[in-house]
Design an enzyme around this catalytic site. Structure first.
Site, PDB file in Angstrom:
ATOM      1  N   GLN A  45       0.900  -1.315  -0.045  1.00 47.62           N
ATOM      2  CA  GLN A  45       0.123  -0.008   0.072  1.00 47.62           C
ATOM      3  C   GLN A  45       0.829   1.191   0.155  1.00 47.62           C
ATOM      4  OE1 GLN A  45      -1.769   1.780   3.273  1.00 47.62           O
ATOM      5  NE2 GLN A  45      -1.524   3.475   1.631  1.00 47.62           N
ATOM      6  N   ASP A  58      -1.368  10.277  -4.035  1.00 44.64           N
ATOM      7  CA  ASP A  58      -0.188  10.391  -2.914  1.00 44.64           C
ATOM      8  C   ASP A  58       0.780  11.540  -3.532  1.00 44.64           C
ATOM      9  OD1 ASP A  58       2.252  10.008  -1.456  1.00 44.64           O
ATOM     10  OD2 ASP A  58       1.449   7.867  -1.197  1.00 44.64           O
ATOM     11  N   GLY A  74      -5.113   9.605  -0.828  1.00 47.90           N
ATOM     12  CA  GLY A  74      -3.834  10.118  -0.839  1.00 47.90           C
ATOM     13  C   GLY A  74      -3.089   9.057  -0.432  1.00 47.90           C
ATOM     14  N   HIS A  75      -1.969   9.352   0.581  1.00 47.77           N
ATOM     15  CA  HIS A  75      -0.997   8.517   1.204  1.00 47.77           C
ATOM     16  C   HIS A  75      -1.458   7.597   2.094  1.00 47.77           C
ATOM     17  CE1 HIS A  75       3.291   7.673   2.130  1.00 47.77           C
ATOM     18  NE2 HIS A  75       2.992   7.957   3.308  1.00 47.77           N
ATOM     19  N   PHE A  76      -2.142   7.923   3.219  1.00 44.28           N
ATOM     20  CA  PHE A  76      -3.028   6.891   4.222  1.00 44.28           C
ATOM     21  C   PHE A  76      -3.854   6.690   3.576  1.00 44.28           C
ATOM     22  CE2 PHE A  76       0.214   9.570   6.717  1.00 44.28           C
ATOM     23  CZ  PHE A  76       0.851   8.632   7.368  1.00 44.28           C
TER      24      PHE A  76
END
Length: 293
Positions: free
Chosen positions: A131, A241, A267-269
Site C-alpha cells: 500500500q 499520494d 492520498g498517502h494514508f
C-alpha cells in the site's frame, strides 16, 4: 465478506538488542490463523493499523511493531538511525516472536524496511500486501526526488526536513489527495505529532531522511528479488499520494505480472478513508495465500 466481531488486541513490548520494541497483536479465534506482519510508514507508528486490526483480527493474526524512533518503542540514546538499523531491529523482532512464515504488509517506510527483510529471509515471505510502498523510480514525485536529494552538508537541508516534522506538515500528509477529508479521524496526525515532538525524535527523523537515498539505490535489487521469488501480491494504492504517485503502483506489474492491483481515489494514508474497501481485499488475499501452504 462481512466482519461482525471486533478483535481482542494485546499491546506488549519485546526487547531486541537493547531496543524496547512496542507492538500490537490480535488474538484470533484459531491458533493456526494466517499471519500478517504490518510495517508502518512515516511519520506514524503501529496505531495507523488499529482499525484494520479491529476488523480483521478475529480471523487473522495481525502483528504491528513500532520501529526505533517511532511510536511507543524505546531506543537507547546512542542508537544509530538508518534504514539498515531499522531493518536489523525488525528482523530481531520477527525472530524473537518465532515467526517463520507470514504475509508482509508494506507501506511507505515499511517497504524499504520490509524488502531488506525479504532479501535476508525470502523463506519468511508467503505474500505481499503493498500500500503506497514504492520500489520504482517512476513512483517518486518531483517533490519526493528533491527531498531524497537533500544532503547534510547542503545549506538549509535540515531546515527543509524539519519543516515536514511540524503539525501542518504531518496533517498535510493525511489530507493531501483525499476526496472527503471528513472521513479522516484527526487523532491520526495528532498522535503522530505527539511522538514526533518527544525528545530526540526529530533528530532520528532527520537522520532517516538523509539516509533515504540508500533505499532508492536498492530499487534494482528489490525488483530482481520480486522477479526471482514472484510472491503472491496484492497492491492497494492511493492514486493521489503527493510522494508516491500512481505510476509506482503500475510499475510492480513489470516484475509481478500476476499481482492484483487496486488503485484508489485517495492520498498517502489510504486506510484512513478506504478501510471498508481495503479490508475485504486483504482478507480474501490472506485466505488464498495461506491455502497454498
Amino acid at each position: 465478506m462481512t466482519f461482525s466481531l471486533v478483535a481482542r488486541t494485546t499491546h506488549r513490548h519485546l526487547d531486541v538488542d537493547g531496543v524496547r520494541v512496542f507492538y500490537r497483536e490480535s488474538l484470533p479465534e484459531r491458533s493456526d490463523a494466517p499471519v500478517l506482519l504490518l510495517l508502518h510508514g512515516f511519520p506514524s507508528a503501529s496505531h495507523q493499523f488499529r482499525r484494520l486490526i479491529d476488523v480483521l483480527g478475529t480471523r487473522y493474526r495481525l502483528i504491528a511493531p513500532d520501529y526505533p524512533g517511532f511510536g511507543h518503542t524505546e531506543a537507547p540514546a546512542d542508537f544509530s538511525y538508518s534504514f539498515d538499523r531499522l531493518a536489523d531491529t525488525t528482523e530481531g523482532f520477527v525472530r524473537k516472536l518465532g515467526l517463520t512464515r507470514f504475509v508482509m504488509y508494506v507501506f511507505d517506510f515499511g517497504a524499504p524496511i520490509g524488502f531488506r527483510l525479504a532479501e535476508r529471509h525470502p523463506e519468511w515471505i508467503a505474500g505481499l500486501v503493498v500500500q503506497n510502498g514504492n520500489l520504482y523510480e517512476e513512483g517518486l514525485s518531483a517533490g519526493a526526488r528533491d527531498f531524497i536529494a537533500l544532503r547534510p552538508d547542503q545549506p538549509g537541508a535540515e531546515d527543509t526536513i524539519r519543516d515536514l516534522l511540524t503539525l501542518p506538515g504531518t496533517r498535510g500528509q493525511y489530507e493531501t489527495g483525499v476526496a472527503d477529508p471528513e472521513l479522516l479521524a484527526p487523532e491520526g496526525w495528532t498522535l503522530d505529532q505527539h511522538f514526533l515532538d518527544l525528545p530526540g525524535r526529530k533528530e532520528a527523523q532527520v537522520a532517516l531522511a538523509f539516509d533515504y537515498h540508500s533505499n532508492v539505490e536498492r530499487y534494482g535489487t528489490w525488483q530482481e528479488w520480486l522477479r526471482t521469488h514472484t510472491p503472491p501480491t496484492l497492491i492497494t494504492w492511493g492514486a493521489n499520494d503527493p510522494f508516491f504517485p500512481e505510476p509506482g503502483a503500475h510499475a510492480y506489474l513489470r516484475d509481478l505480472a500476476d499481482a492484483e492491483l487496486h488503485v484508489l481515489d485517495t492520498g498517502h494514508f489510504a486506510l484512513e478513508d478506504h478501510l471498508p474497501g481495503i479490508a475485504p481485499l486483504i482478507a480474501d488475499f490472506l485466505d488464498r495465500v495461506w491455502a497454498r501452504r
